[in-house]
Design a protein around this motif. Structure first.
Motif, PDB file in Angstrom:
ATOM      1  N   LYS A  84       0.833  -1.208   0.000  1.00  0.00           N
ATOM      2  CA  LYS A  84       0.000   0.000   0.000  1.00  0.00           C
ATOM      3  C   LYS A  84       0.866   1.256   0.000  1.00  0.00           C
ATOM      4  N   GLN A  85       1.955   1.198   0.757  1.00  0.00           N
ATOM      5  CA  GLN A  85       2.822   2.378   0.851  1.00  0.00           C
ATOM      6  C   GLN A  85       3.537   2.629  -0.469  1.00  0.00           C
TER       7      GLN A  85
ATOM      8  N   ARG B 134       1.225   4.028  -2.995  1.00  0.00           N
ATOM      9  CA  ARG B 134       1.003   5.448  -2.670  1.00  0.00           C
ATOM     10  C   ARG B 134       2.184   6.302  -3.169  1.00  0.00           C
TER      11      ARG B 134
ATOM     12  N   GLY C 260       0.361   7.784  -5.975  1.00  0.00           N
ATOM     13  CA  GLY C 260      -0.487   8.710  -5.230  1.00  0.00           C
ATOM     14  C   GLY C 260      -1.800   8.093  -4.799  1.00  0.00           C
ATOM     15  N   ILE C 261      -2.045   6.852  -5.229  1.00  0.00           N
ATOM     16  CA  ILE C 261      -3.315   6.198  -4.897  1.00  0.00           C
ATOM     17  C   ILE C 261      -3.206   5.536  -3.524  1.00  0.00           C
ATOM     18  N   GLU C 262      -4.244   5.710  -2.721  1.00  0.00           N
ATOM     19  CA  GLU C 262      -4.281   5.051  -1.416  1.00  0.00           C
ATOM     20  C   GLU C 262      -5.287   3.906  -1.473  1.00  0.00           C
ATOM     21  N   VAL C 263      -4.802   2.698  -1.233  1.00  0.00           N
ATOM     22  CA  VAL C 263      -5.679   1.530  -1.227  1.00  0.00           C
ATOM     23  C   VAL C 263      -6.090   1.257   0.219  1.00  0.00           C
ATOM     24  N   ALA C 264      -7.377   1.442   0.501  1.00  0.00           N
ATOM     25  CA  ALA C 264      -7.844   1.245   1.873  1.00  0.00           C
ATOM     26  C   ALA C 264      -7.921  -0.238   2.203  1.00  0.00           C
TER      27      ALA C 264
ATOM     28  N   GLU D 145       2.640   9.871  14.922  1.00  0.00           N
ATOM     29  CA  GLU D 145       3.530  10.515  13.953  1.00  0.00           C
ATOM     30  C   GLU D 145       4.132   9.529  12.978  1.00  0.00           C
TER      31      GLU D 145
ATOM     32  N   ALA E  97      -0.497   4.079   8.363  1.00  0.00           N
ATOM     33  CA  ALA E  97      -1.914   3.938   8.038  1.00  0.00           C
ATOM     34  C   ALA E  97      -2.713   5.106   8.603  1.00  0.00           C
ATOM     35  N   GLU E  98      -2.008   6.064   9.183  1.00  0.00           N
ATOM     36  CA  GLU E  98      -2.624   7.267   9.760  1.00  0.00           C
ATOM     37  C   GLU E  98      -3.669   6.922  10.813  1.00  0.00           C
ATOM     38  N   LEU E  99      -3.354   5.938  11.638  1.00  0.00           N
ATOM     39  CA  LEU E  99      -4.257   5.548  12.716  1.00  0.00           C
ATOM     40  C   LEU E  99      -3.887   6.312  13.993  1.00  0.00           C
TER      41      LEU E  99
ATOM     42  N   ASN F 134     -10.795   1.755  13.240  1.00  0.00           N
ATOM     43  CA  ASN F 134     -10.079   1.214  12.086  1.00  0.00           C
ATOM     44  C   ASN F 134      -8.932   0.275  12.431  1.00  0.00           C
TER      45      ASN F 134
ATOM     46  N   ASP G 237      -7.287  -1.538   9.594  1.00  0.00           N
ATOM     47  CA  ASP G 237      -6.428  -0.827   8.644  1.00  0.00           C
ATOM     48  C   ASP G 237      -4.970  -0.922   9.054  1.00  0.00           C
TER      49      ASP G 237
END
Lengths: 190, 340, 518
Positions: C242-243, C246, C250-254, C376, C380-382, C403, C406
């Motif tokens: 996924k990273q 990205r 630029g695509i984020e696969v959830a 930080e 996965a921005e959790l 989440n 995720d």
């Protein structure tokens, strides 16, 4: 005085109409509480709660006729969930309820079985296959472990076998506060 | 053992130690301008904090040494000591610190579980219970009618004795914030008040220097990534903006915004109190809301409230809101931001 | 210069990659015995296709894929099948799983290998070929590759080839790219052809200049014009699928989303290599490159047969005293092996001999101080501190709401935690509890359904019985009536009708099942 009375009556009328309307509009069919309780119960249909199955027990709980601590297969976790759903206090198992056992399945000793079909009639989920005078087998994946087939068997050929953990059902354990020392693992290595 | 098998060097102890380190320039300037009394109260608070922490850990049946070594009790002690007048009697420091550590930290579950900033709870308890002791501040160097030596200060703190013929009024005075409020209430105009000698370029004489030293300490924390810019910058901006608006509307009754930034505990609050991670929000948007609210409330309490400074109560009020702020500011996660 | 995107957070652990890249890949050769697990891939376990005592050839089918999400398993060499039983496998549980034990005969005799021209074969047939060749994702997830090649809702624009390899110690992809770039590039072109993708972006972390150079050379030497090697910044976990997607697109696969539905797909470089071996050479996946590093004499990469025991593989690199455990994978996401007797699988990219000196036990765990260092670094921005809180208090519903699924378990949060909390361990615990709860709920639902059917059946039988009873009574009444009638008529000689009627009654009233009694 008159105005106050009028205002109150008009308010009462309006609010009454709103209540009446919402009662019609948001009417729910059936008794969802029984279904919600039934969804928490483990569906072993074992009757250890003294009711003839999970649904009757759920109905009794919903009617306030039964305690929430009567289901040993559901475990304390089940009581906790019921308490949460019904807004009750958690209640430990009573003295008279059977102890919670590890989840098991019934297995028929096929050499002893005489094919009497009594267990087939006792099984609440039709998980036993076989015909008269022929050896019976329990479909393991469908067995709920209710033990209802054990008592009717005239030759005592059914035993309960606890379900073993395998790679697909294995669970990560709750992390322990202390770190297992490396020496511990060394023992396994050698 | 489970992965990850490696960790980055870094510990709670180290974080807390760096915060303590960042406080030292402020303390040094404080001692320079107001005499060594502050060092005595910091020492006193530290010893009380460690002792209380040890007793509480023992009572709660937690390992004493690892927690005692985490420096968090020391930080609470220092922040509390820096918030109360240095000439306060010894028991005031002890009572405040004990309350902060035992009630507001350990009874809530100890390190990491306290909803309120312990030092600010200690301060709030003291200012409500002993208001007169909490408002007699030491006069900065060269400002009081008399100056007390180290021995005299010690004697006063521990025995309540002043040299013969000296009254408390002679060695103490109101803080610039307090002084300003009293004068404004009695009908003086801003321009007239600030001519008094206790005011200097930015805030009060001496205290503005301490505030600058706190800024330096804050910069050190930012550079070491102990804190992020979100909380201090938002707080200072909010305080500046609120003060600025009032000052613009009526310059003769409301002090200029810079005065508010460099008076009282504004800088200490911005860099050391609000940034306590345990009692501040964890989301970025939440941090903005929390700090802006604290800045606004600080101003309101300072100018319209009955207390000399507003940091403590503003912090505590915003602390209550933290769970709510966090719940409503949850960011969208990776892949769920509605990108194409 | 291509525009690169970036993902949140990430960490920079020490790489330790130099040691194992000093020497070329070595053939590990034949071990004394091979134990091949039948469940080496995501999905269903393969079904045994051989019997104990069978003589098998190299590349012969060991396990047949079972169902749509499954893959095949093959014999790594020629020899005799000596056991098909449960054996401890390379899994953190230390539990046994179904394995085939093979004693090699040393001849290494291949099955006939059929070469396939991918240009003249339909993608569907190629997918089937890959499934039967046991080609799965070799980055560690071992997801069957054929499933990732199915067309999605959207035309695939970009195929990402993952050569980032961000975990410390692991260098198997690096060495593969250095030494076998041509075959990787050919495999990539095959995968691109199957997906009909517009471009292939080969992402390699910029700490592998040799691999980048080798791959660039292979791409320019080939006739393929849609491939591009892109150097990406070195950061952990930049090699997560996924990273990397990205960073490159630029695509984020959830979580829970198929990347082909977003017009992008990602394969590991080693998977592309294996796909090429399977299609162009007819060789199923029976070996892979494995880095052996850590507390060993000579850290290096081996091409080892699947099923090689870990201790035999490590012995080739030279064991060293002080080793207390073996880790499969890297130090960030790897698992500690239950024993060194387990064998390597398709998922084994690295074996690290671990020692307390190399990986010192972490200091005692302290409470979370909500410092948000984990936030930080979380790719996965959790909010790891919240997930920790909910998992710890067994509040699984809330954890899912925040989440939990995720989380890619990269371990960056645990890595930076100043309180030394084993955060990922809490997430794994919560995830497996949730899965177990779901399994339990599913089986309860089935039991409920079956019980309801059971009740229905009994009810129906009762009804049928009642109907028959009614019929019997009716017949009895009719017989009686007939009897009285005949009596009234005065003819007592006609007993036959009565007998016939009685027989009729017996017939109707007979119980439908005979329950023998002892």
């Amino acid at each position: 005085m008159l105005i106050a009375l009028l205002v109150m009556s008009v308010l009462a009328l309006i609010l009454g109409a709103v209540l009446g309307f919402s009662a019609l509009k948001f009417h729910v069919e059936g008794n969802p509480l029984v279904d919600k309780i039934d969804a928490i119960l483990p569906q072993t249909q074992c009757g250890q709660c003294s009711f003839p199955g999970c649904k009757p027990y759920a109905t009794a709980i919903a009617a306030g006729e039964a305690d929430i601590n009567r289901c040993p297969p559901g475990g304390e976790e089940g009581i906790r969930k019921l308490a949460e759903l019904l807004n009750l206090e958690f209640k430990p198992f009573g003295e008279d309820t059977a102890a919670t056992k590890p989840k098991s399945v019934a297995v028929i000793d096929e050499y002893t079985c005489i094919g009497c079909t009594l267990c087939i009639q006792a099984c609440p989920v039709d998980a036993i296959s076989g015909a008269a005078k022929q050896m019976h087998t329990i479909i393991e994946s469908e067995c709920t472990g209710c033990e209802l087939c054990i008592a009717p068997c005239p030759v005592d050929c059914i035993i309960m076998v606890p379900i073993q953990e395998n790679i697909t059902t294995w669970k990560f354990r709750y992390p322990s506060a202390s770190n297992p020392s490396a020496a511990n693992n060394m023992a396994k290595l050698s | 053992m489970f992965s990850p098998f490696i960790t980055h060097a870094g510990s709670v102890r180290e974080i807390m130690f760096k915060v303590l380190l960042a406080l030292t320039p402020g303390i040094a300037i404080y001692a320079w301008y107001f005499g060594p009394a502050i060092l005595i109260s910091i020492t006193l608070a530290s010893l009380t904090a460690l002792a209380t922490e040890a007793v509480m850990l023992k009572l709660r049946q937690r390992p004493v040494l690892p927690f005692l070594r985490d420096n968090s009790a020391l930080l609470t002690a220092w922040l509390l000591a820096l918030s109360i007048p240095p000439l306060a009697p010894w028991w005031l420091v002890v009572v405040g610190t004990m309350f902060a550590i035992s009630i507001s930290k350990h009874l809530y579950g100890g390190l990491g579980s306290n909803p309120f900033n312990p030092a600010m709870v200690g301060y709030a308890v003291l200012i409500i219970s002993f208001p007169s002791h909490m408002t007699s501040w030491i006069a900065p160097q060269g400002m009081g009618q008399l100056e007390l030596g180290f021995i005299d200060q010690l004697q006063y703190i521990f025995a309540g004795l002043l040299p013969n013929g000296v009254s408390l009024d002679a060695v103490s005075m109101a803080t610039p914030l307090d002084n300003l409020k009293t004068h404004l209430h009695s009908g003086h105009a801003m321009a007239e008040i600030v001519k008094e000698p206790i005011y200097s370029y930015l805030g009060g004489r001496g205290s503005e220097m301490v505030a600058l030293a706190y800024v330096a300490g804050g910069a050190y924390l930012l550079a070491n990534r102990i804190i992020t810019w979100h909380l201090p910058v938002t707080f200072l901006l909010a305080l500046f903006a609120t003060a600025g608006l009032f000052h613009l509307a009526d310059a003769s009754h409301y002090a200029p915004p810079l005065f508010h930034l460099f008076s009282g505990a504004a800088m200490l609050g911005a860099f050391f109190i609000l940034t306590d991670p345990v009692t501040s929000p964890t989301t970025i948007r939440g941090k903005f809301i929390f700090a802006a609210g604290a800045g606004f409330l600080t101003y309101v309490i300072r100018v319209f409230g009955g207390f000399p400074d507003g940091i403590a109560f503003a912090t505590l009020l915003m602390n209550i809101c933290v769970p709510l702020i966090d719940a409503y500011t949850q960011p969208k996660v990776f892949g769920k931001k509605g990108n194409k | 210069m291509r525009k690169l995107y970036h993902f949140n957070g990430g960490v920079h652990p020490p790489t330790h990659k130099e040691q194992s890249t000093q020497s070329p890949i070595v053939q590990a050769g034949l071990p004394s015995r091979l134990v091949v697990p039948l469940h080496q891939h995501a999905g269903n376990c393969a079904k045994p296709a051989v019997k104990v005592g069978d003589r098998v050839l190299k590349g012969q089918l060991f396990g047949m894929p079972e169902g749509s999400v499954s893959s095949a398993v093959h014999s790594p060499t020629s020899g005799t099948v000596t056991a098909i039983d449960m054996q401890v496998v390379a899994h953190p549980s230390g539990l046994p799983d179904l394995c085939i034990t093979l004693t090699p005969d040393g001849l290494d005799e291949w099955i006939p290998r059929v070469k396939t021209d991918y240009l003249t074969t339909t993608p569907e047939e190629l997918r089937k070929l890959l499934k039967l060749a046991g080609v799965v994702g070799l980055g560690g997830a071992v997801f069957p590759s054929d499933l990732k090649l199915r067309p999605g809702k959207k035309k695939v624009k970009t195929l990402v080839l993952n050569g980032a390899e961000c975990e410390p110690f692991i260098t198997c992809d690096d060495m593969l790219m250095r030494e076998r770039a041509d075959e990787i590039v050919q495999g990539a072109e095959m995968l691109r052809h199957m997906l009909d993708a517009d471009e292939v972006l080969i992402g390699i972390e910029d700490n592998k200049p040799e691999a980048i150079a080798a791959m660039q050379l292979a791409v320019s030497a080939s006739s393929y014009r849609k491939l591009e090697v892109v150097a990406v910044p070195t950061i952990y976990p930049g090699g997560g699928a996924k990273q990397l997607i990205r960073v490159l697109t630029g695509i984020e696969v959830a979580a829970g989303m198929r990347s082909t539905d977003l017009g992008v797909q990602c394969f590991n470089v080693a998977t592309a290599y294996s796909a090429h071996r399977a299609i162009a050479h007819g060789e199923p996946l029976i070996s892979r490159i494995i880095t052996v590093a850590g507390n060993v004499q000579h850290a290096q990469n081996f091409e080892a047969l699947i099923g090689t025991p870990v201790h035999e593989l490590v012995a080739l690199a030279g064991t060293k005293t002080g080793t207390t455990a073996y880790i499969m994978g890297g130090p960030m996401m790897g698992v500690q092996l239950p024993s060194d007797k387990v064998t390597v699988t398709k998922a084994t990219n690295c074996i690290i001999a671990s020692s307390p000196a190399l990986f010192p036990p972490p200091p005692p765990e302290l409470p979370c101080i909500r410092c948000t260092r984990c936030v930080e670094v979380c790719p996965a921005e959790l909010q790891p501190q919240d997930l920790y809180w909910f998992s710890k208090s067994r509040n699984f519903g809330k954890a899912q709401e925040f989440n939990l699924f995720d989380c890619i378990e990269c371990g960056a949060c645990s890595y930076v935690c100043p309180s030394n909390i084993p955060l990922v361990q809490y997430y794994r615990f919560a995830k497996s509890e949730i899965w177990a709860n779901e399994r339990e709920k599913d089986s309860a639902d089935i039991a409920r359904e079956r019980h309801e059917f059971h009740l229905l059946r009994i009810e129906r039988e009762k009804q049928e019985k009642a109907e028959k009873l009614a019929l019997k009574e009716k017949a009895a009444r009719a017989a009686k009536e007939a009897a009285t009638k005949s009596q009234a008529e005065g003819s007592n000689s006609d007993t036959t009708t009565i007998e016939a009627l009685r027989a009729q009654v017996r017939e109707i009233a007979r119980p439908e099942t005979e329950v023998p009694k002892e």
